[in-house]
Design a protein around this motif. Sequence first.
Motif, PDB file in Angstrom:
ATOM      1  N   GLN A  58      44.263  25.593  33.677  1.00 57.49           N
ATOM      2  CA  GLN A  58      43.773  26.299  32.500  1.00 57.49           C
ATOM      3  C   GLN A  58      42.745  27.357  32.905  1.00 57.49           C
ATOM      4  O   GLN A  58      42.753  28.460  32.404  1.00 57.49           O
ATOM      5  CB  GLN A  58      43.143  25.323  31.511  1.00 57.49           C
ATOM      6  N   GLY A  59      41.886  26.996  33.839  1.00 54.79           N
ATOM      7  CA  GLY A  59      40.879  27.944  34.323  1.00 54.79           C
ATOM      8  C   GLY A  59      41.526  29.115  35.033  1.00 54.79           C
ATOM      9  O   GLY A  59      41.116  30.260  34.868  1.00 54.79           O
ATOM     10  N   ALA A  60      42.561  28.855  35.812  1.00 55.27           N
ATOM     11  CA  ALA A  60      43.267  29.922  36.521  1.00 55.27           C
ATOM     12  C   ALA A  60      43.982  30.827  35.523  1.00 55.27           C
ATOM     13  O   ALA A  60      44.019  32.048  35.681  1.00 55.27           O
ATOM     14  CB  ALA A  60      44.260  29.344  37.518  1.00 55.27           C
ATOM     15  N   GLY A  61      44.549  30.240  34.479  1.00 59.86           N
ATOM     16  CA  GLY A  61      45.230  31.024  33.457  1.00 59.86           C
ATOM     17  C   GLY A  61      44.270  31.932  32.718  1.00 59.86           C
ATOM     18  O   GLY A  61      44.568  33.090  32.430  1.00 59.86           O
ATOM     19  N   ALA A  63      41.432  33.080  33.926  1.00 62.20           N
ATOM     20  CA  ALA A  63      40.970  34.110  34.861  1.00 62.20           C
ATOM     21  C   ALA A  63      42.010  35.215  34.991  1.00 62.20           C
ATOM     22  O   ALA A  63      41.678  36.400  35.009  1.00 62.20           O
ATOM     23  CB  ALA A  63      40.677  33.493  36.227  1.00 62.20           C
ATOM     24  N   LYS A  64      43.280  34.844  35.059  1.00 61.37           N
ATOM     25  CA  LYS A  64      44.338  35.849  35.172  1.00 61.37           C
ATOM     26  C   LYS A  64      44.418  36.695  33.915  1.00 61.37           C
ATOM     27  O   LYS A  64      44.585  37.907  33.988  1.00 61.37           O
ATOM     28  CB  LYS A  64      45.687  35.177  35.447  1.00 61.37           C
ATOM     29  N   SER A  65      44.302  36.077  32.752  1.00 63.43           N
ATOM     30  CA  SER A  65      44.374  36.845  31.513  1.00 63.43           C
ATOM     31  C   SER A  65      43.164  37.769  31.400  1.00 63.43           C
ATOM     32  O   SER A  65      43.261  38.866  30.900  1.00 63.43           O
ATOM     33  CB  SER A  65      44.455  35.909  30.296  1.00 63.43           C
ATOM     34  N   GLY A  66      42.009  37.325  31.904  1.00 64.99           N
ATOM     35  CA  GLY A  66      40.816  38.181  31.905  1.00 64.99           C
ATOM     36  C   GLY A  66      40.997  39.373  32.822  1.00 64.99           C
ATOM     37  O   GLY A  66      40.563  40.488  32.517  1.00 64.99           O
ATOM     38  N   GLU A  67      41.645  39.166  33.977  1.00 67.64           N
ATOM     39  CA  GLU A  67      41.884  40.272  34.900  1.00 67.64           C
ATOM     40  C   GLU A  67      42.842  41.285  34.308  1.00 67.64           C
ATOM     41  O   GLU A  67      42.666  42.495  34.453  1.00 67.64           O
ATOM     42  CB  GLU A  67      42.457  39.730  36.216  1.00 67.64           C
ATOM     43  N   LYS A  68      43.855  40.817  33.600  1.00 70.65           N
ATOM     44  CA  LYS A  68      44.830  41.721  33.003  1.00 70.65           C
ATOM     45  C   LYS A  68      44.187  42.592  31.938  1.00 70.65           C
ATOM     46  O   LYS A  68      44.473  43.764  31.829  1.00 70.65           O
ATOM     47  CB  LYS A  68      45.996  40.927  32.415  1.00 70.65           C
ATOM     48  N   LYS A  69      43.290  42.020  31.153  1.00 72.74           N
ATOM     49  CA  LYS A  69      42.618  42.807  30.119  1.00 72.74           C
ATOM     50  C   LYS A  69      41.745  43.888  30.750  1.00 72.74           C
ATOM     51  O   LYS A  69      41.697  44.996  30.278  1.00 72.74           O
ATOM     52  CB  LYS A  69      41.754  41.886  29.234  1.00 72.74           C
TER      53      LYS A  69
END
Length: 73
Positions: A58-61, A63-69
């Motif tokens: 969940q934490g990795a997900g 972080a990835k969504s934050g990077e995409k934004k």
Amino acid sequence: MEKFIAGLALGMIGGALIVANSNRTRSLVKKGQDEMISRVDAYIDEKLENMENAVSKQGAGKAKSGEKKSDKE
């Protein structure tokens, strides 16, 4: 599963009290208790590992969504 383990442990304790006069039976009961404790520990470790993996995924997900934004901005 937890109720089964608790019932099994209580049954083992009750059985140990009933046959406390026999050394051979007492050693068999002790061996069974040690084996059950090791199985319960393994079960608990497995549950904790699964929970930790779920949290890390969940934490990795997130972080990835934050990077995409931030890439879109």
